[in-house]
Design a protein around this motif. Structure first.
Motif, PDB file in Angstrom:
ATOM      1  N   UNK A 225     -27.575   2.400  15.875  1.00  0.00           N
ATOM      2  CA  UNK A 225     -27.104   3.904  15.612  1.00  0.00           C
ATOM      3  C   UNK A 225     -25.394   3.840  15.445  1.00  0.00           C
ATOM      4  N   UNK A 226     -24.927   2.794  16.283  1.00  0.00           N
ATOM      5  CA  UNK A 226     -23.334   2.858  16.122  1.00  0.00           C
ATOM      6  C   UNK A 226     -23.005   2.328  14.585  1.00  0.00           C
ATOM      7  N   UNK A 227     -23.787   1.181  13.860  1.00  0.00           N
ATOM      8  CA  UNK A 227     -23.574   0.897  12.863  1.00  0.00           C
ATOM      9  C   UNK A 227     -23.883   2.076  11.590  1.00  0.00           C
ATOM     10  N   UNK A 228     -24.968   2.585  11.868  1.00  0.00           N
ATOM     11  CA  UNK A 228     -25.253   3.617  10.893  1.00  0.00           C
ATOM     12  C   UNK A 228     -24.113   4.973  11.111  1.00  0.00           C
ATOM     13  N   UNK A 229     -23.629   5.053  12.114  1.00  0.00           N
ATOM     14  CA  UNK A 229     -22.778   6.208  12.553  1.00  0.00           C
ATOM     15  C   UNK A 229     -21.496   5.785  11.672  1.00  0.00           C
ATOM     16  N   UNK A 230     -20.990   4.574  11.730  1.00  0.00           N
ATOM     17  CA  UNK A 230     -19.849   4.191  11.251  1.00  0.00           C
ATOM     18  C   UNK A 230     -19.907   4.231   9.645  1.00  0.00           C
ATOM     19  N   UNK A 231     -21.221   3.521   9.059  1.00  0.00           N
ATOM     20  CA  UNK A 231     -21.590   3.704   7.689  1.00  0.00           C
ATOM     21  C   UNK A 231     -21.458   4.991   7.200  1.00  0.00           C
ATOM     22  N   UNK A 232     -22.022   5.829   7.844  1.00  0.00           N
ATOM     23  CA  UNK A 232     -21.902   7.229   7.449  1.00  0.00           C
ATOM     24  C   UNK A 232     -20.549   7.928   7.337  1.00  0.00           C
TER      25      UNK A 232
ATOM     26  N   UNK B 202     -28.263   0.864   1.158  1.00  0.00           N
ATOM     27  CA  UNK B 202     -28.050   1.551   2.769  1.00  0.00           C
ATOM     28  C   UNK B 202     -29.325   1.180   3.596  1.00  0.00           C
ATOM     29  N   UNK B 203     -30.407   1.479   3.240  1.00  0.00           N
ATOM     30  CA  UNK B 203     -31.767   1.165   3.954  1.00  0.00           C
ATOM     31  C   UNK B 203     -31.863  -0.299   3.955  1.00  0.00           C
ATOM     32  N   UNK B 204     -31.575  -1.257   3.045  1.00  0.00           N
ATOM     33  CA  UNK B 204     -31.704  -2.719   2.977  1.00  0.00           C
ATOM     34  C   UNK B 204     -30.627  -3.195   3.932  1.00  0.00           C
ATOM     35  N   UNK B 205     -29.526  -2.502   3.987  1.00  0.00           N
ATOM     36  CA  UNK B 205     -28.615  -3.141   4.941  1.00  0.00           C
ATOM     37  C   UNK B 205     -29.088  -3.034   6.589  1.00  0.00           C
TER      38      UNK B 205
END
Length: 546
Positions: A63-70, A29-32
């Motif tokens: 932010x949007x990428x992390x939001x969709x991943x979560x 997750x952090x690497x991506x």
């Protein structure tokens, strides 16, 4: 007992956070996220703080990428919290314990959200690196994380609520995703729409949005607690006793008549006579009893929610603004991406979980019959459900004044793209079912493969067009579009006049035929390879000859 001495919470935390997959997931997750920020980092030696538009795009993408991943990961943690107890035959013992239902639900929920919370908080150092670029204040970062945490918490409660209703993790997962994905997309649209009015966006995110999430979470949490306080009748092994006739009579909304058309296409009635000669017994068993052995609740929820979402999209993309027809096809493809693997991912895993695989292997049924019976049963149900969303396209083709009559080859191309998508999702899920031992693991693996093949190329193209327009790597990204039916749907030529001015989307009218032909060619090759893998697994792993 709710927090300090909650044995459910303590056990779930120890079991989840100490497993190797927790550390691997955190690293991935952090690497991506780190790779995305590194690739999108401004190339200029000096950043003009007076024009921080590039920095804003970078932070918004983060932010949007992390939001969709979560949002996509929330059901994988919470949707199996209670159904896992049912599948492990420990649900009855959990209900008989002195723990209150509220403590059980809260323990399961906090254990699932803790892992997600750790993932989101560990990404803070990455976003802090973007603050010196300008364009985004620390208050906006705090508001974005606060909104993300509250919305992901709501998604966790939705998944846990679905887990308290259904008997299988696969059913809980698909219903959770079906409810969460529209809410996640609505959150993305709200964030982008309020981007130019920062003060109003902060007020909405810090006041209105958390209030809505808290209210919905409270209602769903109380319903899950009530479900555990007044459980359904339990039979042997703690399995819920389901009477299909009474369930259909008490159902709210959709009523499935299994002996009438078109319901019998996806839910045929149980057999009351002997099987005819030449009928595949695996296919007959799967279609008539196995898929719907736990009732039709999941099926009814999927149909009703998908139709409710399709009505406004259909009205806008097919009849009001028909030049947006590819967006409706994209919705149909996304629906099949979600539903398609459900009916095939448990085909072989369910035999292992019920310990009936050995009994199946000692019968006279050949591996070829097993494979085709499992494949065609799941493909039939997912294709019929997906086909229900395609009838508005056929209706729009025959209606005058819309413009689809002059684009019949394109409309036929849409149908073929959806058909190949149905086949690919079913084949991928069946291959995962032969490789893994648990249905939930096979389903999540199928989702990962399908999302990587279908959605990742589109996301990569958006990323390159935003930050690397004209770069040499853009040609490689263009070639990746051949694996995505979403890209193929938008690549088909469509020429429809817009409004009174008679304007036409020239880029879309020209089309990109190499993407469409590449998709069909890749789909044929991919499915042949997966079919060969499945045949080899059926023959070699279980050592059964024809």
């Amino acid at each position: 007992m709710y927090l300090s001495n909650n044995p459910v919470l303590q056990h779930e935390l120890l079991a989840n956070l100490r497993m190797p997959r927790a550390f691997l997931l955190l690293a991935a997750y952090i690497g991506l996220l780190g790779v995305v920020v590194m690739l999108a980092w401004p190339e200029a030696q000096k950043v003009d703080l007076a024009q921080p538009e590039e920095a804003k795009r970078l932070v918004n993408l983060f932010f949007l990428g992390q939001y969709l991943l979560a949002s996509l990961m929330a059901p994988s943690f919470a949707a199996g919290a209670i159904t896992g107890e049912k599948e492990r035959l420990s649900f009855e013992m959990l209900l008989a314990s002195p723990l209150r239902p509220g403590a059980i639900v809260l323990g399961k929920l906090l254990a699932a959200l803790t892992h997600l919370g750790i993932l989101m908080l560990c990404s803070l150092p990455i976003v802090m690196l973007c603050l010196p670029l300008g364009g985004v204040s620390a208050y906006e970062v705090f508001a974005a994380y606060f909104a993300m945490i509250t919305s992901v918490a709501l998604f966790g409660v939705i998944s846990l609520w679905a887990s308290s209703i259904f008997q299988r993790t696969s059913a809980s997962l698909v219903v959770s995703y079906l409810l969460i994905l529209p809410l996640a997309m609505l959150g993305v649209l709200m964030w982008n729409a309020l981007g130019r009015v920062g003060g109003i966006r902060l007020a909405v995110i810090l006041v209105f949005f958390p209030a809505v999430c808290l209210t919905l979470s409270t209602v769903l949490w109380r319903q899950a607690c009530r479900r555990l306080l007044y459980p359904a009748d339990l039979g042997s092994g703690g399995a819920e006793v389901i009477d299909l006739e009474s369930e259909s009579q008490k159902s709210v909304g959709l009523y499935i008549k299994r002996d009438e058309f078109p319901d019998k296409l996806f839910a045929p009635p149980k057999r009351t006579t002997f099987i005819e000669d030449g009928v595949n017994p695996i296919y007959d068993k799967e279609m008539r009893s196995e898929i719907f052995a736990q009732g039709t609740l999941m099926l009814r929820v999927v149909i009703q929610v998908s139709m409710a979402l399709a009505i406004p999209i259909m009205a806008c993309a097919l009849y009001i603004w028909p030049w947006y027809a590819p967006w409706y096809i994209a919705y149909v493809i996304l629906f099949n991406m979600l539903v398609g693997p459900v009916f095939s991912a448990g085909s072989v895993c369910s035999e292992r979980e019920r310990q009936t695989l050995d009994l199946l292997l000692v019968t006279l049924i050949t591996p070829w019959q097993m494979m085709w019976g499992k494949l065609l049963s799941g493909l039939r149900v997912s294709s019929v459900l997906t086909g229900f969303l395609l009838w508005p396209v056929l209706l729009a083709c025959v209606m005058p004044g819309i413009g689809f009559l002059t684009n019949l080859p394109t409309m036929a191309g849409y149908m073929l793209i959806v058909a190949f998508t149905c086949l690919t999702t079913a084949m991928t899920a069946l291959a995962a079912s032969t490789l893994f031992r648990k249905s939930s693991t096979a389903l999540i693996a199928s989702y990962l493969v399908v999302v990587t093949l279908f959605a990742a190329p589109v996301a990569a193209r958006f990323f390159t067009e935003t930050f690397f327009r004209g770069a040499p790597a853009s040609s490689a990204v263009e070639a990746m579009q051949s694996t995505s039916p979403l890209a193929a749907a938008f690549a088909l030529p469509l020429s429809i006049e817009r409004g009174e001015r008679g304007q036409t989307n020239l880029a879309q009218a020209a089309g990109e035929p190499y993407i469409v032909l590449g998709f069909f060619g890749w789909s044929v090759a991919y499915n042949l390879v997966v079919l060969g893998l499945i045949v080899w697994l059926f023959r070699s792993r279980w050592r059964v000859a024809d």
